[in-house]
Enzyme design. Structure first.
Site, short mmCIF file in Angstrom:
data_model
loop_
_atom_site.label_atom_id
_atom_site.label_comp_id
_atom_site.label_asym_id
_atom_site.label_seq_id
_atom_site.Cartn_x
_atom_site.Cartn_y
_atom_site.Cartn_z
N CYS A 151 0.65 -1.19 0.24
CA CYS A 151 -0.41 -0.06 -0.31
C CYS A 151 0.86 1.52 0.31
O CYS A 151 1.79 1.26 0.78
CB CYS A 151 -0.93 0.09 0.93
SG CYS A 151 -1.81 1.01 1.41
N PRO A 152 0.21 2.25 -1.08
CA PRO A 152 -0.42 2.77 -1.90
C PRO A 152 -0.17 2.47 -3.42
O PRO A 152 -0.52 2.59 -4.38
CB PRO A 152 -0.97 3.50 -1.53
CG PRO A 152 0.43 4.47 -0.91
CD PRO A 152 1.39 3.75 -0.41
#
Ligand code: SF4
Lengths: 367, 77
Positions: free
Chosen positions: B13-14
């Protein structure tokens, strides 16, 4: 005060207003994933402005990463807070990779660092500058942030806010809706794109007003503010980054370097190498992605962690590394533990070692 | 309609969302993109990203330990 005369200047102004008021204005909001930027965006959305969010990925962001790495089966999977905020507000969010450009901010901050390696003032200026570039490319009209006057040391002092506006090149197209009344009028306020009377006058560290606003807007489940928005505010992380610079003899980093600093225990038993030892199955999995780049060790006779060696240890030091790795596995109390050592060039060897005891690992080895 | 695949495995993430976003930028309405991920967070994040940008998630599945999100690109002219 005399009556207003609607002479020529006023007519000009009226024409100007009519033209500008009839097109829907567009604002780009810096969305961090926290409550303040969510409220700032909401306040402007409520004024009928079209708002889209941007979120900059520097590589040092706290949220997501460590949780993603350490998540195990059954753990609650963490969401990306900036996306969550955008989803709640019903606005688009553009997550932008700024890893390369951000290096300059971390390595040469004009305004220096905060308590750790956090270059907050330069960082804010950089983010607003990136937002300004985005605004110009996308033909938006102004920028909004969730900054609150006097909330954080240094970067949100009254004298700091104009610095950010100036150095980012955003000038008076930068609006901080939460503290707007305490600041100079900005272009969107002067031209009536937003109604200043509906903007905030929040100052200081208390979060009461923001929480009351959140309740009024019906926001629940928003992320609670952590110590800082990135790892650079963390003293342990900063110590590891400083160690990396010292050992390499230069300030600089690659993306993988800063990711690895977030993961595992880092021990430097000798100046010429350090060990990165996974703390759980998630970190083991993550470190597996780096096997080609590092000599690595894992316990063979007992369940235990994967460990990477960063540096060039001698033969004897590899044995020391094996004994440390064994210390963190389930064979820590065993007389001997078999440790598999895999060199970068593919050579393998199996060592049978006595795990170090807790006392044999001095505190100074931990970074 | 053309089908595309994006390998976002071992990214956390991200980054799976960032790579999806970059890929979708070059696709046309109606195209389908299959994103392969290993970060379980992508199960929340890619659908959330699709929702806010108006793309459609066709299905999310698991295949040989990978998370697979299949989405259909929808762009307004
Ligand atoms: S805490 Fe980190 S991300 Fe936030 S302003 Fe400071 S340096 Fe930038």
């Amino acid at each position: 005060m005399g009556a207003l005369s609607f002479g020529a200047p006023w007519n000009h102004l009226r024409t100007f207003y009519t033209v500008h008021m009839t097109t829907q204005r567009k604002a780009v909001a810096l969305i961090s994933g926290g409550l303040d930027s969510m409220l700032a965006a909401k306040m402007i959305l409520e004024q009928g402005v079209h708002v889209e969010g941007v979120n900059f990925f520097t590589g040092f962001c706290v949220q997501g990463h460590t949780h993603a790495i350490r998540a195990r089966r059954g753990d609650q999977v963490t969401r990306n807070n900036a996306l969550w905020v955008a989803d709640q507000l019903g606005i688009k969010l553009h997550i932008i990779d700024v890893i390369e450009d951000y290096k300059h901010v971390v390595l040469n901050p004009k305004h220096g660092y905060g308590a750790n390696l956090n270059p907050c003032l330069d960082c804010k200026g950089f983010m607003v500058q990136k937002a300004r570039e985005w605004m110009e490319r996308s033909r938006f009209d102004f920028i909004i942030t969730g900054e609150v006057l006097g909330q954080r040391p240094k970067s949100q002092l009254k004298r700091a806010l104009p610095v950010i506006a100036l150095e980012s090149g955003a000038g008076d197209r930068l609006l901080r809706p939460l503290s707007a009344h305490l600041l100079e009028r900005t272009l969107p306020e002067r031209l009536g794109w937003v109604d200043r009377d509906k903007l905030g006058r929040i100052t200081g560290r208390s979060r009461k007003t923001q929480m009351a606003m959140a309740e009024r807007y019906g926001f629940t489940g928003y992320a609670q503010p952590a110590g800082g928005c990135c790892f650079l505010t963390d003293s342990n992380y900063s110590a590891k980054l400083r160690d990396l610079w010292r050992v390499r003899g230069e300030r600089g980093y690659e993306f993988d370097d800063i990711m690895l600093l977030k993961v595992g225990r880092h021990l430097r038993p000798r100046p010429n190498f350090k060990l990165i030892v996974a703390r759980d199955a998630g970190e083991n999995q993550f470190l597996r992605g780096f096997l080609k780049r590092f000599t690595h060790l894992y316990t063979d006779s007992h369940p235990g962690p994967l460990a990477l060696i960063d540096g060039e240890p001698s033969r004897g030091e590899i044995e020391l590394a094996a004994r440390i790795t064994a210390r963190f596995g389930q064979g820590r109390e065993a007389r001997r533990v078999r440790v598999n050592v895999n060199q970068r060039d593919g050579r393998q060897q199996v060592l049978s070692v006595e795990p170090l005891s807790r006392k044999q690992i001095p505190q100074e080895w931990y970074l | 309609m053309t089908r595309f695949t994006l390998d976002a495995r071992n990214l956390i993430c991200p980054l799976p969302v960032v790579r999806t976003q970059e890929k979708v930028e070059h696709l046309d309405s109606g195209d389908e993109l299959e994103v392969l991920c290993t970060d379980p967070g992508a199960l929340h994040d890619i659908p959330a990203w699709c929702r806010i940008h108006g793309h459609q998630v066709v299905e999310t599945t698991e295949r040989s330990g990978d998370i697979v999100v299949r989405l259909r690109v929808q762009k307004l002219d």
